[in-house]
Design a protein around this motif. Structure first.
Motif, PDB file in Angstrom:
ATOM      1  N   THR A  93     -66.596 -87.816 -26.500  1.00 37.22           N
ATOM      2  CA  THR A  93     -66.135 -86.693 -25.673  1.00 37.22           C
ATOM      3  C   THR A  93     -66.783 -85.385 -26.131  1.00 37.22           C
ATOM      4  OG1 THR A  93     -64.009 -87.785 -25.299  1.00 37.22           O
ATOM      5  CG2 THR A  93     -64.097 -85.420 -24.897  1.00 37.22           C
ATOM      6  N   LEU A  94     -66.775 -85.133 -27.445  1.00 39.32           N
ATOM      7  CA  LEU A  94     -67.397 -83.907 -27.967  1.00 39.32           C
ATOM      8  C   LEU A  94     -68.898 -83.893 -27.701  1.00 39.32           C
ATOM      9  CD1 LEU A  94     -65.517 -83.514 -31.381  1.00 39.32           C
ATOM     10  CD2 LEU A  94     -65.302 -82.069 -29.349  1.00 39.32           C
ATOM     11  N   HIS A  95     -69.545 -85.060 -27.875  1.00 41.75           N
ATOM     12  CA  HIS A  95     -70.993 -85.151 -27.609  1.00 41.75           C
ATOM     13  C   HIS A  95     -71.284 -84.862 -26.148  1.00 41.75           C
ATOM     14  CE1 HIS A  95     -74.696 -87.284 -26.427  1.00 41.75           C
ATOM     15  NE2 HIS A  95     -75.159 -86.733 -27.536  1.00 41.75           N
ATOM     16  N   ASN A  96     -70.521 -85.451 -25.247  1.00 38.55           N
ATOM     17  CA  ASN A  96     -70.735 -85.227 -23.806  1.00 38.55           C
ATOM     18  C   ASN A  96     -70.502 -83.765 -23.439  1.00 38.55           C
ATOM     19  OD1 ASN A  96     -71.390 -87.900 -23.408  1.00 38.55           O
ATOM     20  ND2 ASN A  96     -69.358 -88.502 -22.675  1.00 38.55           N
ATOM     21  N   ARG A  97     -69.446 -83.176 -24.002  1.00 37.33           N
ATOM     22  CA  ARG A  97     -69.179 -81.760 -23.734  1.00 37.33           C
ATOM     23  C   ARG A  97     -70.337 -80.895 -24.241  1.00 37.33           C
ATOM     24  NH1 ARG A  97     -64.023 -80.008 -26.386  1.00 37.33           N
ATOM     25  NH2 ARG A  97     -63.149 -81.565 -24.992  1.00 37.33           N
ATOM     26  N   TRP A  98     -70.796 -81.163 -25.456  1.00 34.64           N
ATOM     27  CA  TRP A  98     -71.926 -80.416 -26.027  1.00 34.64           C
ATOM     28  C   TRP A  98     -73.174 -80.599 -25.177  1.00 34.64           C
ATOM     29  CZ3 TRP A  98     -76.413 -82.745 -27.868  1.00 34.64           C
ATOM     30  CH2 TRP A  98     -77.332 -81.873 -28.446  1.00 34.64           C
ATOM     31  N   ARG A  99     -73.450 -81.864 -24.770  1.00 32.44           N
ATOM     32  CA  ARG A  99     -74.623 -82.154 -23.950  1.00 32.44           C
ATOM     33  C   ARG A  99     -74.550 -81.408 -22.623  1.00 32.44           C
ATOM     34  NH1 ARG A  99     -74.341 -87.692 -21.889  1.00 32.44           N
ATOM     35  NH2 ARG A  99     -73.270 -86.563 -20.262  1.00 32.44           N
ATOM     36  N   ASP A 100     -73.368 -81.437 -21.980  1.00 41.57           N
ATOM     37  CA  ASP A 100     -73.211 -80.756 -20.695  1.00 41.57           C
ATOM     38  C   ASP A 100     -73.385 -79.246 -20.848  1.00 41.57           C
ATOM     39  OD1 ASP A 100     -72.767 -83.207 -19.537  1.00 41.57           O
ATOM     40  OD2 ASP A 100     -70.571 -82.971 -19.393  1.00 41.57           O
ATOM     41  N   GLN A 101     -72.818 -78.670 -21.906  1.00 44.37           N
ATOM     42  CA  GLN A 101     -72.990 -77.230 -22.142  1.00 44.37           C
ATOM     43  C   GLN A 101     -74.445 -76.899 -22.417  1.00 44.37           C
ATOM     44  OE1 GLN A 101     -70.279 -76.477 -25.360  1.00 44.37           O
ATOM     45  NE2 GLN A 101     -68.533 -76.116 -24.005  1.00 44.37           N
ATOM     46  N   ASP A 102     -75.086 -77.729 -23.238  1.00 40.88           N
ATOM     47  CA  ASP A 102     -76.497 -77.508 -23.576  1.00 40.88           C
ATOM     48  C   ASP A 102     -77.372 -77.641 -22.331  1.00 40.88           C
ATOM     49  OD1 ASP A 102     -78.310 -76.838 -25.636  1.00 40.88           O
ATOM     50  OD2 ASP A 102     -78.992 -78.931 -25.733  1.00 40.88           O
ATOM     51  N   LEU A 103     -77.072 -78.666 -21.526  1.00 35.94           N
ATOM     52  CA  LEU A 103     -77.823 -78.869 -20.289  1.00 35.94           C
ATOM     53  C   LEU A 103     -77.610 -77.697 -19.337  1.00 35.94           C
ATOM     54  CD1 LEU A 103     -79.609 -80.721 -18.592  1.00 35.94           C
ATOM     55  CD2 LEU A 103     -77.527 -81.833 -17.761  1.00 35.94           C
ATOM     56  N   SER A 104     -76.373 -77.240 -19.234  1.00 31.89           N
ATOM     57  CA  SER A 104     -76.064 -76.109 -18.363  1.00 31.89           C
ATOM     58  C   SER A 104     -76.803 -74.850 -18.827  1.00 31.89           C
ATOM     59  CB  SER A 104     -74.565 -75.865 -18.349  1.00 31.89           C
ATOM     60  OG  SER A 104     -74.252 -74.744 -17.570  1.00 31.89           O
ATOM     61  N   LEU A 105     -76.795 -74.630 -20.137  1.00 33.13           N
ATOM     62  CA  LEU A 105     -77.506 -73.478 -20.688  1.00 33.13           C
ATOM     63  C   LEU A 105     -79.003 -73.599 -20.429  1.00 33.13           C
ATOM     64  CD1 LEU A 105     -77.514 -70.873 -22.379  1.00 33.13           C
ATOM     65  CD2 LEU A 105     -77.707 -72.330 -24.419  1.00 33.13           C
ATOM     66  N   PHE A 106     -79.546 -74.800 -20.625  1.00 37.05           N
ATOM     67  CA  PHE A 106     -80.976 -75.038 -20.394  1.00 37.05           C
ATOM     68  C   PHE A 106     -81.327 -74.812 -18.929  1.00 37.05           C
ATOM     69  CE2 PHE A 106     -84.468 -77.973 -19.357  1.00 37.05           C
ATOM     70  CZ  PHE A 106     -85.451 -77.427 -20.156  1.00 37.05           C
ATOM     71  N   GLN A 107     -80.490 -75.334 -18.014  1.00 41.02           N
ATOM     72  CA  GLN A 107     -80.737 -75.133 -16.583  1.00 41.02           C
ATOM     73  C   GLN A 107     -80.697 -73.656 -16.231  1.00 41.02           C
ATOM     74  OE1 GLN A 107     -77.657 -77.681 -14.959  1.00 41.02           O
ATOM     75  NE2 GLN A 107     -79.171 -79.183 -14.287  1.00 41.02           N
ATOM     76  N   SER A 108     -79.750 -72.943 -16.796  1.00 42.67           N
ATOM     77  CA  SER A 108     -79.631 -71.511 -16.542  1.00 42.67           C
ATOM     78  C   SER A 108     -80.884 -70.775 -17.014  1.00 42.67           C
ATOM     79  CB  SER A 108     -78.396 -70.968 -17.245  1.00 42.67           C
ATOM     80  OG  SER A 108     -78.320 -69.574 -17.122  1.00 42.67           O
ATOM     81  N   GLN A 109     -81.371 -71.132 -18.199  1.00 42.37           N
ATOM     82  CA  GLN A 109     -82.584 -70.493 -18.729  1.00 42.37           C
ATOM     83  C   GLN A 109     -83.791 -70.817 -17.864  1.00 42.37           C
ATOM     84  OE1 GLN A 109     -82.622 -72.041 -22.710  1.00 42.37           O
ATOM     85  NE2 GLN A 109     -81.396 -70.364 -23.545  1.00 42.37           N
ATOM     86  N   VAL A 110     -83.908 -72.085 -17.439  1.00 40.65           N
ATOM     87  CA  VAL A 110     -85.030 -72.493 -16.586  1.00 40.65           C
ATOM     88  C   VAL A 110     -84.967 -71.755 -15.255  1.00 40.65           C
ATOM     89  CG1 VAL A 110     -85.985 -74.426 -15.267  1.00 40.65           C
ATOM     90  CG2 VAL A 110     -85.403 -74.732 -17.677  1.00 40.65           C
ATOM     91  N   GLU A 111     -83.773 -71.642 -14.678  1.00 43.88           N
ATOM     92  CA  GLU A 111     -83.614 -70.932 -13.409  1.00 43.88           C
ATOM     93  C   GLU A 111     -83.978 -69.452 -13.559  1.00 43.88           C
ATOM     94  OE1 GLU A 111     -79.619 -71.683 -12.137  1.00 43.88           O
ATOM     95  OE2 GLU A 111     -80.062 -73.759 -11.563  1.00 43.88           O
ATOM     96  N   GLN A 112     -83.569 -68.839 -14.664  1.00 46.68           N
ATOM     97  CA  GLN A 112     -83.910 -67.436 -14.903  1.00 46.68           C
ATOM     98  C   GLN A 112     -85.421 -67.271 -15.042  1.00 46.68           C
ATOM     99  OE1 GLN A 112     -81.642 -66.312 -18.351  1.00 46.68           O
ATOM    100  NE2 GLN A 112     -79.781 -65.887 -17.183  1.00 46.68           N
ATOM    101  N   GLN A 113     -86.047 -68.176 -15.796  1.00 41.53           N
ATOM    102  CA  GLN A 113     -87.500 -68.101 -15.966  1.00 41.53           C
ATOM    103  C   GLN A 113     -88.212 -68.317 -14.637  1.00 41.53           C
ATOM    104  OE1 GLN A 113     -88.306 -70.998 -19.001  1.00 41.53           O
ATOM    105  NE2 GLN A 113     -87.711 -69.637 -20.678  1.00 41.53           N
TER     106      GLN A 113
END
Length: 168
Positions: free
Chosen positions: A35-55
């Motif tokens: 559960t913690l790994h999935n939450r971390w992965r989803d947050q990390d993925l969300s952050l990565f997507q946000s950064q990619v979208e901004q770029q």
């Protein structure tokens, strides 16, 4: 039942209970870790997507501004060329390359640029010449200009007098 048998039996029960508790705890820890790994992965993925979208948005904005600047510069360049061409069309009779008397030239602009009444200013009309002014490396006639050229070369030319009486 002897004391040692009872003790063995109790130890066996205790061992089974410890094994069961260990298995439940291990399963609970693994589930919590997943559960913690999935939450971390989803947050990390969300952050990565946000950064990619901004770029991507920034790159698109830069590209759009560059292209808009290029389009505007091209439009200005073309506008200058069109204005230069229009001015040249009007002034061409005064250039040394224009072989007729400027007084004999009449500007039409469309579908051809000039009709030259060669010799008219001297009182002796020698010929009527249709002139199209072109500039650039590869001057080409428009379809309308080509149709005028074909008509003239075929001799499909006429002269008409319209007599109108103004009645009051």
């Amino acid at each position: 039942m002897e004391y040692s048998d009872l003790l063995t039996f109790l130890l066996l029960i205790l061992l089974i209970w410890i094994s069961y508790s260990y298995y439940r705890l291990k399963t609970s820890i693994e589930e919590r870790a997943r559960t913690l790994h999935n939450r971390w992965r989803d947050q990390d993925l969300s952050l990565f997507q946000s950064q990619v979208e901004q770029q991507a948005d920034e790159k698109i904005r830069i590209w759009k501004n560059d292209e808009e600047r290029n389009i505007r510069q091209d439009a200005i360049k073309r506008s200058r060329e069109v204005i230069h061409g229009k001015v040249t069309e009007h002034l061409i009779p005064f250039f040394s390359s224009f072989r007729w008397n400027p007084a004999d030239a009449r500007f039409l602009g469309s579908p051809i640029d000039f009709v030259v009444f060669d010799g008219l200013s001297e009182g002796e009309l020698r010929e009527i010449v249709f002139v199209e002014v072109k500039s650039g490396v590869r001057p080409t006639l428009t379809p309308r200009e080509r149709s005028v050229e074909r008509c003239i070369k075929r001799g499909d030319i006429d002269f008409t007098v319209i007599h109108h009486i103004n009645q009051k």
